[in-house]
Design a protein around this motif. Structure first.
Motif, PDB file in Angstrom:
ATOM      1  N   VAL A  88       0.834  -1.198   0.000  1.00  0.00           N
ATOM      2  CA  VAL A  88       0.000   0.000   0.000  1.00  0.00           C
ATOM      3  C   VAL A  88       0.875   1.256   0.000  1.00  0.00           C
ATOM      4  O   VAL A  88       0.623   2.208  -0.756  1.00  0.00           O
ATOM      5  CB  VAL A  88      -0.959   0.004   1.212  1.00  0.00           C
ATOM      6  CG1 VAL A  88      -1.758   1.305   1.254  1.00  0.00           C
ATOM      7  CG2 VAL A  88      -1.915  -1.186   1.143  1.00  0.00           C
ATOM      8  N   LEU A  89       1.920   1.271   0.823  1.00  0.00           N
ATOM      9  CA  LEU A  89       2.834   2.420   0.845  1.00  0.00           C
ATOM     10  C   LEU A  89       3.530   2.603  -0.497  1.00  0.00           C
ATOM     11  O   LEU A  89       3.740   3.727  -0.961  1.00  0.00           O
ATOM     12  CB  LEU A  89       3.863   2.247   1.956  1.00  0.00           C
ATOM     13  CG  LEU A  89       3.353   2.410   3.389  1.00  0.00           C
ATOM     14  CD1 LEU A  89       4.414   1.993   4.391  1.00  0.00           C
ATOM     15  CD2 LEU A  89       2.909   3.849   3.649  1.00  0.00           C
ATOM     16  N   PHE A  90       3.872   1.479  -1.126  1.00  0.00           N
ATOM     17  CA  PHE A  90       4.503   1.551  -2.451  1.00  0.00           C
ATOM     18  C   PHE A  90       3.572   2.210  -3.462  1.00  0.00           C
ATOM     19  O   PHE A  90       3.970   3.108  -4.218  1.00  0.00           O
ATOM     20  CB  PHE A  90       4.884   0.146  -2.921  1.00  0.00           C
ATOM     21  CG  PHE A  90       5.335   0.086  -4.355  1.00  0.00           C
ATOM     22  CD1 PHE A  90       6.593   0.531  -4.727  1.00  0.00           C
ATOM     23  CD2 PHE A  90       4.483  -0.398  -5.344  1.00  0.00           C
ATOM     24  CE1 PHE A  90       7.005   0.496  -6.051  1.00  0.00           C
ATOM     25  CE2 PHE A  90       4.879  -0.447  -6.659  1.00  0.00           C
ATOM     26  CZ  PHE A  90       6.150  -0.002  -7.021  1.00  0.00           C
ATOM     27  N   ILE A 104      -9.319   6.961  -0.933  1.00  0.00           N
ATOM     28  CA  ILE A 104      -9.751   7.172   0.449  1.00  0.00           C
ATOM     29  C   ILE A 104      -9.401   5.897   1.216  1.00  0.00           C
ATOM     30  O   ILE A 104      -9.840   4.808   0.849  1.00  0.00           O
ATOM     31  CB  ILE A 104     -11.258   7.453   0.524  1.00  0.00           C
ATOM     32  CG1 ILE A 104     -11.592   8.761  -0.194  1.00  0.00           C
ATOM     33  CG2 ILE A 104     -11.711   7.526   1.983  1.00  0.00           C
ATOM     34  CD1 ILE A 104     -13.085   9.019  -0.309  1.00  0.00           C
ATOM     35  N   ILE A 105      -8.582   6.020   2.253  1.00  0.00           N
ATOM     36  CA  ILE A 105      -8.094   4.851   2.992  1.00  0.00           C
ATOM     37  C   ILE A 105      -8.784   4.758   4.343  1.00  0.00           C
ATOM     38  O   ILE A 105      -8.779   5.705   5.133  1.00  0.00           O
ATOM     39  CB  ILE A 105      -6.567   4.910   3.173  1.00  0.00           C
ATOM     40  CG1 ILE A 105      -5.866   4.863   1.804  1.00  0.00           C
ATOM     41  CG2 ILE A 105      -6.086   3.751   4.055  1.00  0.00           C
ATOM     42  CD1 ILE A 105      -4.354   4.966   1.886  1.00  0.00           C
ATOM     43  N   VAL A 106      -9.388   3.588   4.589  1.00  0.00           N
ATOM     44  CA  VAL A 106      -9.983   3.267   5.883  1.00  0.00           C
ATOM     45  C   VAL A 106      -9.169   2.121   6.465  1.00  0.00           C
ATOM     46  O   VAL A 106      -9.104   1.038   5.890  1.00  0.00           O
ATOM     47  CB  VAL A 106     -11.461   2.857   5.743  1.00  0.00           C
ATOM     48  CG1 VAL A 106     -12.036   2.451   7.101  1.00  0.00           C
ATOM     49  CG2 VAL A 106     -12.278   3.988   5.124  1.00  0.00           C
ATOM     50  N   HIS A 137      -1.073   7.330   9.351  1.00  0.00           N
ATOM     51  CA  HIS A 137      -0.934   8.755   9.070  1.00  0.00           C
ATOM     52  C   HIS A 137      -1.544   9.132   7.717  1.00  0.00           C
ATOM     53  O   HIS A 137      -1.863  10.302   7.489  1.00  0.00           O
ATOM     54  CB  HIS A 137       0.536   9.160   9.100  1.00  0.00           C
ATOM     55  CG  HIS A 137       1.023   9.581  10.458  1.00  0.00           C
ATOM     56  ND1 HIS A 137       0.451  10.601  11.179  1.00  0.00           N
ATOM     57  CD2 HIS A 137       2.033   9.102  11.226  1.00  0.00           C
ATOM     58  CE1 HIS A 137       1.085  10.742  12.332  1.00  0.00           C
ATOM     59  NE2 HIS A 137       2.049   9.842  12.393  1.00  0.00           N
ATOM     60  N   ARG A 138      -1.690   8.156   6.847  1.00  0.00           N
ATOM     61  CA  ARG A 138      -2.258   8.408   5.523  1.00  0.00           C
ATOM     62  C   ARG A 138      -3.711   7.964   5.417  1.00  0.00           C
ATOM     63  O   ARG A 138      -4.293   7.982   4.340  1.00  0.00           O
ATOM     64  CB  ARG A 138      -1.410   7.696   4.467  1.00  0.00           C
ATOM     65  CG  ARG A 138      -0.066   8.360   4.281  1.00  0.00           C
ATOM     66  CD  ARG A 138       0.961   7.448   3.620  1.00  0.00           C
ATOM     67  NE  ARG A 138       2.216   8.172   3.533  1.00  0.00           N
ATOM     68  CZ  ARG A 138       3.060   8.353   4.557  1.00  0.00           C
ATOM     69  NH1 ARG A 138       2.787   7.822   5.742  1.00  0.00           N
ATOM     70  NH2 ARG A 138       4.173   9.041   4.410  1.00  0.00           N
ATOM     71  N   SER A 173      -6.198  11.994  11.051  1.00  0.00           N
ATOM     72  CA  SER A 173      -7.128  10.886  10.847  1.00  0.00           C
ATOM     73  C   SER A 173      -8.294  10.944  11.824  1.00  0.00           C
ATOM     74  O   SER A 173      -8.168  11.382  12.958  1.00  0.00           O
ATOM     75  CB  SER A 173      -6.386   9.553  11.014  1.00  0.00           C
ATOM     76  OG  SER A 173      -5.361   9.422  10.063  1.00  0.00           O
ATOM     77  N   ASP A 174      -9.423  10.478  11.330  1.00  0.00           N
ATOM     78  CA  ASP A 174     -10.650  10.351  12.124  1.00  0.00           C
ATOM     79  C   ASP A 174     -10.638   8.956  12.753  1.00  0.00           C
ATOM     80  O   ASP A 174     -10.625   7.952  12.037  1.00  0.00           O
ATOM     81  CB  ASP A 174     -11.832  10.537  11.164  1.00  0.00           C
ATOM     82  CG  ASP A 174     -13.183  10.299  11.817  1.00  0.00           C
ATOM     83  OD1 ASP A 174     -13.237  10.193  13.050  1.00  0.00           O
ATOM     84  OD2 ASP A 174     -14.179  10.219  11.083  1.00  0.00           O
TER      85      ASP A 174
END
Length: 384
Positions: A88-90, A104-106, A137-138, A173-174
């Protein structure tokens, strides 16, 4: 490439039921089903049943990268972020380089994602936590299974920021607390909850969890063996269901215990659809974990009318009032004493505890509440 709609979710997880491990990540599957029932299109990317772990993860990571780059989806929903972070980071870095809009990341955090668990490798955990921190953080939304675990996440995110090219995004982040999939009260306790009207004078115990050092099944066996030695009149039977690295040691311990083979047995993990009848057939649930992020199995047992005997740890203290809706124990003497106390109560008082336990689940941990709160996460973000 097709354009994503606000109903498309790509679910990434290393925990999902398989033919070999039908109980593995069953709550993740139930979360996916809840989203599908709400009208979302959910595509799942997970591990395949390959015995070589390195190859299993290499193939999993390659599928994650391919899906993130090619599969149209508005949301990326990650379960167990530390084990899914690398690909995912890549892709995040690559999309940023190509000036493509981010997903949008959950992120749904669990267990050892950000909190060190005893008997684990400290260096491996440090790497996992660093990767998890970068993903969190993302993330637009972080889902935690309990308030206590949410506090751990907040402290992590408030710590010193990492790393050159992977500096955290600017937004905050929420964080939301949602019991993973929750407890389906139409399945757990819907038939079995009303007991016979006769007080329980001895108990049929069930253990339902992994056979790993973190869960302490050998300690549980020791507690039950001591109960049988000291107060056999309060002990009817014990059944262990699960899988893990301590399976052989647990079976050896059972063979050497004071309890006869008719009194205590060890079984493989059961599929999630068999769990309600398993609880219905027993009186008490016992789990002596060192750590938990919440603990869904105890809540399912509570909904079913089983008396729970749980280790005195923060996660369990979040929903157990000792002696009112279950029991917290920290020694075999305390366990034996509380079993003796419960078995001496009249039926009405025993039933009050069972009802209080079910009410706890109904008020805070039901599948209806979890489904509502999970759907709200994606609905809220679709409006942004």
């Amino acid at each position: 490439m097709l354009e994503a709609t606000n109903k498309q979710i790509l679910l990434l997880t290393n925990m999902y039921p398989t033919d070999r491990f039908p109980a593995k990540g069953s709550f993740v599957k139930r979360s996916a089903v809840q989203l599908v029932n709400a009208g979302f299109e959910v595509k799942v990317v997970t591990l395949k049943d390959i015995k070589t772990k390195m190859l299993e993860y290499a193939l999993f990571y390659s599928r994650v990268v391919r899906k993130l780059l090619l599969q149209p989806a508005s949301y990326v929903y990650i379960h167990f972020v530390s084990h899914t972070a690398v690909p995912v980071l890549f892709v995040i870095a690559l999309r940023k380089l190509l000036r493509k809009s981010p997903h949008i990341i959950v992120s749904h955090v669990h267990g050892g994602d950000v909190h060190f668990q005893t008997n684990k490798n400290k260096l491996f955990f440090a790497v996992k936590r660093l990767l998890a921190k970068q993903i969190l953080h993302r993330s637009d939304v972080i889902i935690s299974p309990s308030h206590r675990y949410a506090d751990i996440v907040r402290k992590l995110l408030m710590g010193k920021q990492q790393i050159g090219g992977f500096a955290p995004d600017k937004h905050s982040s929420d964080i939301r607390v949602i019991c993973s999939a929750g407890v389906d009260l139409t399945k757990f306790g819907s038939v079995s909850f009303t007991k016979s009207g006769i007080a329980s004078k001895n108990l049929k115990f069930v253990y339902l969890s992994r056979f790993e050092p973190l869960k302490q099944p050998l300690l549980t066996l020791n507690y039950l063996d001591e109960l049988y030695r000291q107060k056999p009149e309060y002990f009817s039977s014990a059944k262990f269901y699960g899988y893990g690295s301590l399976t052989q040691e647990l079976n050896s311990g059972i063979a050497e215990s004071l309890m006869t083979s008719e009194k205590v047995k060890c079984y493989d993990a059961v599929p999630s659809d068999k769990v309600p009848s398993l609880f219905a057939d027993n009186d008490a649930f016992i789990l002596q974990s060192k750590e938990e992020s919440l603990g869904l199995a105890p809540l399912e047992a509570m909904a079913s009318g089983c008396i729970v005997f749980l280790s005195k740890i923060p996660a369990f203290e979040e929903f157990i009032e000792d002696g009112k809706n279950g029991f917290l124990i920290s020694s075999k003497e305390e366990f034996i004493g509380k079993v003796e106390d419960f078995c001496s109560w009249p039926f009405e008082r025993q039933q009050e505890l069972r009802q209080a336990a079910r009410n706890t689940v109904q008020q805070s941990y039901s599948s209806l509440i979890a489904e509502r709160d999970l759907i709200d996460v994606f609905v809220d973000k679709s409006r942004c």
